[in-house]
Design a protein around this motif. Structure first.
Motif, PDB file in Angstrom:
ATOM      1  N   HIS A  54       0.851  -1.187   0.000  1.00  0.00           N
ATOM      2  CA  HIS A  54       0.000   0.000   0.000  1.00  0.00           C
ATOM      3  C   HIS A  54       0.892   1.244   0.000  1.00  0.00           C
ATOM      4  CE1 HIS A  54      -3.720  -2.193   0.864  1.00  0.00           C
ATOM      5  NE2 HIS A  54      -3.051  -2.862   1.779  1.00  0.00           N
ATOM      6  N   PRO A  55       0.872   2.061  -1.063  1.00  0.00           N
ATOM      7  CA  PRO A  55       1.626   3.320  -1.041  1.00  0.00           C
ATOM      8  C   PRO A  55       1.116   4.211   0.097  1.00  0.00           C
ATOM      9  CG  PRO A  55       0.931   2.779  -3.272  1.00  0.00           C
ATOM     10  CD  PRO A  55       0.225   1.830  -2.354  1.00  0.00           C
ATOM     11  N   ALA A  56       2.015   5.015   0.674  1.00  0.00           N
ATOM     12  CA  ALA A  56       1.667   5.875   1.805  1.00  0.00           C
ATOM     13  C   ALA A  56       2.275   7.258   1.606  1.00  0.00           C
ATOM     14  CB  ALA A  56       2.171   5.252   3.102  1.00  0.00           C
ATOM     15  N   TYR A  57       1.516   8.283   2.012  1.00  0.00           N
ATOM     16  CA  TYR A  57       1.950   9.662   1.796  1.00  0.00           C
ATOM     17  C   TYR A  57       1.536  10.556   2.953  1.00  0.00           C
ATOM     18  CZ  TYR A  57       1.999   7.889  -2.983  1.00  0.00           C
ATOM     19  OH  TYR A  57       2.229   7.130  -4.102  1.00  0.00           O
ATOM     20  N   VAL A  58       2.287  11.645   3.125  1.00  0.00           N
ATOM     21  CA  VAL A  58       1.829  12.785   3.911  1.00  0.00           C
ATOM     22  C   VAL A  58       1.418  13.817   2.872  1.00  0.00           C
ATOM     23  CG1 VAL A  58       2.474  14.635   5.496  1.00  0.00           C
ATOM     24  CG2 VAL A  58       3.361  12.313   5.861  1.00  0.00           C
ATOM     25  N   ARG A  59       0.175  14.300   3.007  1.00  0.00           N
ATOM     26  CA  ARG A  59      -0.379  15.248   2.035  1.00  0.00           C
ATOM     27  C   ARG A  59      -0.741  16.563   2.724  1.00  0.00           C
ATOM     28  NH1 ARG A  59      -2.355  12.880  -2.817  1.00  0.00           N
ATOM     29  NH2 ARG A  59      -2.138  10.627  -2.843  1.00  0.00           N
ATOM     30  N   LEU A  60      -0.829  17.609   1.934  1.00  0.00           N
ATOM     31  CA  LEU A  60      -1.225  18.931   2.408  1.00  0.00           C
ATOM     32  C   LEU A  60      -2.730  18.958   2.677  1.00  0.00           C
ATOM     33  CD1 LEU A  60      -0.201  21.844   2.887  1.00  0.00           C
ATOM     34  CD2 LEU A  60      -0.805  22.327   0.511  1.00  0.00           C
ATOM     35  N   ASN A  61      -3.157  19.786   3.595  1.00  0.00           N
ATOM     36  CA  ASN A  61      -4.564  20.020   3.945  1.00  0.00           C
ATOM     37  C   ASN A  61      -5.118  18.889   4.806  1.00  0.00           C
ATOM     38  OD1 ASN A  61      -4.563  22.378   2.337  1.00  0.00           O
ATOM     39  ND2 ASN A  61      -5.094  21.175   0.531  1.00  0.00           N
ATOM     40  N   SER A  62      -6.366  19.046   5.196  1.00  0.00           N
ATOM     41  CA  SER A  62      -7.037  18.019   5.987  1.00  0.00           C
ATOM     42  C   SER A  62      -7.440  16.854   5.084  1.00  0.00           C
ATOM     43  CB  SER A  62      -8.289  18.596   6.658  1.00  0.00           C
ATOM     44  OG  SER A  62      -9.291  18.846   5.686  1.00  0.00           O
ATOM     45  N   ALA A  63      -7.789  15.743   5.718  1.00  0.00           N
ATOM     46  CA  ALA A  63      -8.237  14.571   4.954  1.00  0.00           C
ATOM     47  C   ALA A  63      -9.501  14.897   4.161  1.00  0.00           C
ATOM     48  CB  ALA A  63      -8.480  13.402   5.900  1.00  0.00           C
ATOM     49  N   ALA A  64     -10.394  15.704   4.747  1.00  0.00           N
ATOM     50  CA  ALA A  64     -11.639  16.060   4.067  1.00  0.00           C
ATOM     51  C   ALA A  64     -11.377  16.909   2.826  1.00  0.00           C
ATOM     52  CB  ALA A  64     -12.567  16.803   5.024  1.00  0.00           C
ATOM     53  N   GLU A  65     -10.361  17.761   2.878  1.00  0.00           N
ATOM     54  CA  GLU A  65     -10.043  18.628   1.736  1.00  0.00           C
ATOM     55  C   GLU A  65      -9.216  17.908   0.677  1.00  0.00           C
ATOM     56  OE1 GLU A  65      -9.229  22.994   3.378  1.00  0.00           O
ATOM     57  OE2 GLU A  65      -8.151  21.435   4.493  1.00  0.00           O
ATOM     58  N   GLY A  66      -8.347  17.008   1.119  1.00  0.00           N
ATOM     59  CA  GLY A  66      -7.401  16.385   0.201  1.00  0.00           C
ATOM     60  C   GLY A  66      -6.337  17.387  -0.204  1.00  0.00           C
ATOM     61  N   GLY A  67      -5.307  16.902  -0.823  1.00  0.00           N
ATOM     62  CA  GLY A  67      -4.259  17.824  -1.238  1.00  0.00           C
ATOM     63  C   GLY A  67      -3.088  17.098  -1.867  1.00  0.00           C
ATOM     64  N   GLY A 126      -0.911  16.841  12.507  1.00  0.00           N
ATOM     65  CA  GLY A 126      -0.512  18.224  12.741  1.00  0.00           C
ATOM     66  C   GLY A 126      -1.660  19.076  13.220  1.00  0.00           C
ATOM     67  N   THR A 127      -1.823  20.247  12.631  1.00  0.00           N
ATOM     68  CA  THR A 127      -2.857  21.185  13.082  1.00  0.00           C
ATOM     69  C   THR A 127      -4.269  20.700  12.784  1.00  0.00           C
ATOM     70  OG1 THR A 127      -2.732  22.440  11.007  1.00  0.00           O
ATOM     71  CG2 THR A 127      -1.323  23.171  12.835  1.00  0.00           C
ATOM     72  N   ASN A 128      -4.423  19.698  11.944  1.00  0.00           N
ATOM     73  CA  ASN A 128      -5.749  19.182  11.598  1.00  0.00           C
ATOM     74  C   ASN A 128      -6.250  18.110  12.558  1.00  0.00           C
ATOM     75  OD1 ASN A 128      -5.916  20.775   9.239  1.00  0.00           O
ATOM     76  ND2 ASN A 128      -4.584  19.333   8.201  1.00  0.00           N
ATOM     77  N   ALA A 129      -5.365  17.563  13.372  1.00  0.00           N
ATOM     78  CA  ALA A 129      -5.754  16.495  14.307  1.00  0.00           C
ATOM     79  C   ALA A 129      -6.497  17.074  15.493  1.00  0.00           C
ATOM     80  CB  ALA A 129      -4.513  15.743  14.782  1.00  0.00           C
ATOM     81  N   ASN A 130      -7.491  16.351  15.950  1.00  0.00           N
ATOM     82  CA  ASN A 130      -8.259  16.777  17.138  1.00  0.00           C
ATOM     83  C   ASN A 130      -7.838  15.995  18.335  1.00  0.00           C
ATOM     84  OD1 ASN A 130      -9.676  18.651  15.656  1.00  0.00           O
ATOM     85  ND2 ASN A 130     -11.294  17.201  15.138  1.00  0.00           N
ATOM     86  N   LEU A 173       2.054  20.963  10.987  1.00  0.00           N
ATOM     87  CA  LEU A 173       1.734  20.871   9.567  1.00  0.00           C
ATOM     88  C   LEU A 173       0.222  20.837   9.333  1.00  0.00           C
ATOM     89  CD1 LEU A 173       3.043  20.336   6.706  1.00  0.00           C
ATOM     90  CD2 LEU A 173       2.601  17.924   7.158  1.00  0.00           C
ATOM     91  N   ASP A 174      -0.224  21.535   8.324  1.00  0.00           N
ATOM     92  CA  ASP A 174      -1.612  21.438   7.852  1.00  0.00           C
ATOM     93  C   ASP A 174      -1.629  20.239   6.900  1.00  0.00           C
ATOM     94  OD1 ASP A 174      -4.125  21.731   6.710  1.00  0.00           O
ATOM     95  OD2 ASP A 174      -3.586  23.519   5.559  1.00  0.00           O
ATOM     96  N   GLY A 175      -1.784  19.024   7.469  1.00  0.00           N
ATOM     97  CA  GLY A 175      -1.646  17.843   6.626  1.00  0.00           C
ATOM     98  C   GLY A 175      -2.438  16.639   7.081  1.00  0.00           C
ATOM     99  N   HIS A 176      -2.285  15.581   6.308  1.00  0.00           N
ATOM    100  CA  HIS A 176      -2.896  14.303   6.630  1.00  0.00           C
ATOM    101  C   HIS A 176      -2.063  13.184   6.019  1.00  0.00           C
ATOM    102  CE1 HIS A 176      -4.715  15.166   2.662  1.00  0.00           C
ATOM    103  NE2 HIS A 176      -4.892  13.851   2.526  1.00  0.00           N
ATOM    104  N   VAL A 177      -2.225  11.978   6.568  1.00  0.00           N
ATOM    105  CA  VAL A 177      -1.580  10.780   6.034  1.00  0.00           C
ATOM    106  C   VAL A 177      -2.626  10.021   5.243  1.00  0.00           C
ATOM    107  CG1 VAL A 177      -0.546   8.548   6.645  1.00  0.00           C
ATOM    108  CG2 VAL A 177       0.085  10.605   7.913  1.00  0.00           C
ATOM    109  N   SER A 178      -2.257   9.590   4.034  1.00  0.00           N
ATOM    110  CA  SER A 178      -3.177   8.769   3.249  1.00  0.00           C
ATOM    111  C   SER A 178      -2.482   7.477   2.841  1.00  0.00           C
ATOM    112  CB  SER A 178      -3.678   9.517   2.004  1.00  0.00           C
ATOM    113  OG  SER A 178      -2.652   9.670   1.055  1.00  0.00           O
ATOM    114  N   ILE A 179      -3.234   6.397   2.940  1.00  0.00           N
ATOM    115  CA  ILE A 179      -2.772   5.080   2.526  1.00  0.00           C
ATOM    116  C   ILE A 179      -3.585   4.708   1.298  1.00  0.00           C
ATOM    117  CG2 ILE A 179      -2.391   2.692   3.223  1.00  0.00           C
ATOM    118  CD1 ILE A 179      -0.968   4.858   5.005  1.00  0.00           C
ATOM    119  N   GLN A 180      -2.904   4.364   0.227  1.00  0.00           N
ATOM    120  CA  GLN A 180      -3.562   4.065  -1.039  1.00  0.00           C
ATOM    121  C   GLN A 180      -3.775   2.562  -1.182  1.00  0.00           C
ATOM    122  OE1 GLN A 180      -3.191   7.639  -0.615  1.00  0.00           O
ATOM    123  NE2 GLN A 180      -4.248   7.246  -2.535  1.00  0.00           N
TER     124      GLN A 180
END
Length: 153
Positions: free
Chosen positions: A78-91, A149-153, A126-133
């Protein structure tokens, strides 16, 4: 000939058994101790059923590591990434992580894909999220995700 067959069998069995789970996070060097750690829960996306954790660590030599541990998946990659923005926004992709092979990925992180330096503290802000493809063959389908980062609650 018989010795070669036994050697081949031994190597094959060793390779097949290498997908074991290790519940401990290992420092990246011999004399390093983990001094900071923050875990984020990966939630299932697109009905995949795959969950897990993304754990950020800083060791005593100030190395930053991202450990991904997946549940409810097999040994597929499974490819894995740190992406910009929240998970809801994608980036866009900021950091390409090591792919999750045997449901685990460990990546020492020092910079973004564009070469910008990043460390543990910058990841926490970071304004980010981790995504697993899903797979290298289906890289657009997200199967697990976590705000960081800043998006986590």
């Amino acid at each position: 000939m018989r010795k070669a067959l036994y050697l081949l069998l031994f190597v094959a069995l060793t390779a097949l058994s290498s997908c074991g789970s290790d519940d401990s996070i290992e420092p990246t060097g011999v004399n390093e101790i983990i001094v900071d750690e923050l875990a984020y829960n990966l939630v299932s996306a697109n009905g995949s059923g795959i969950t897990g954790t993304a754990t950020l660590t800083r060791d005593s030599n100030d190395n930053t590591t991202i450990l991904i541990e997946l549940n409810n998946t097999n040994t597929e990659e499974h490819p894995a990434y740190v992406r910009l923005n929240s998970a809801a926004e994608g980036g866009p992709i900021l950091i390409t992580l090591e792919p999750c092979t045997c449901a685990v990925s460990t990546t020492v992180v020092t910079q973004l894909n564009d070469g910008t330096p990043i460390d543990f503290d910058k990841l926490l802000n970071l304004d980010g999220h981790v995504s697993i493809q899903d797979s290298p063959d289906n890289p657009d389908l997200v199967v697990a995700i976590a705000d960081i980062g800043t998006n986590a609650n």
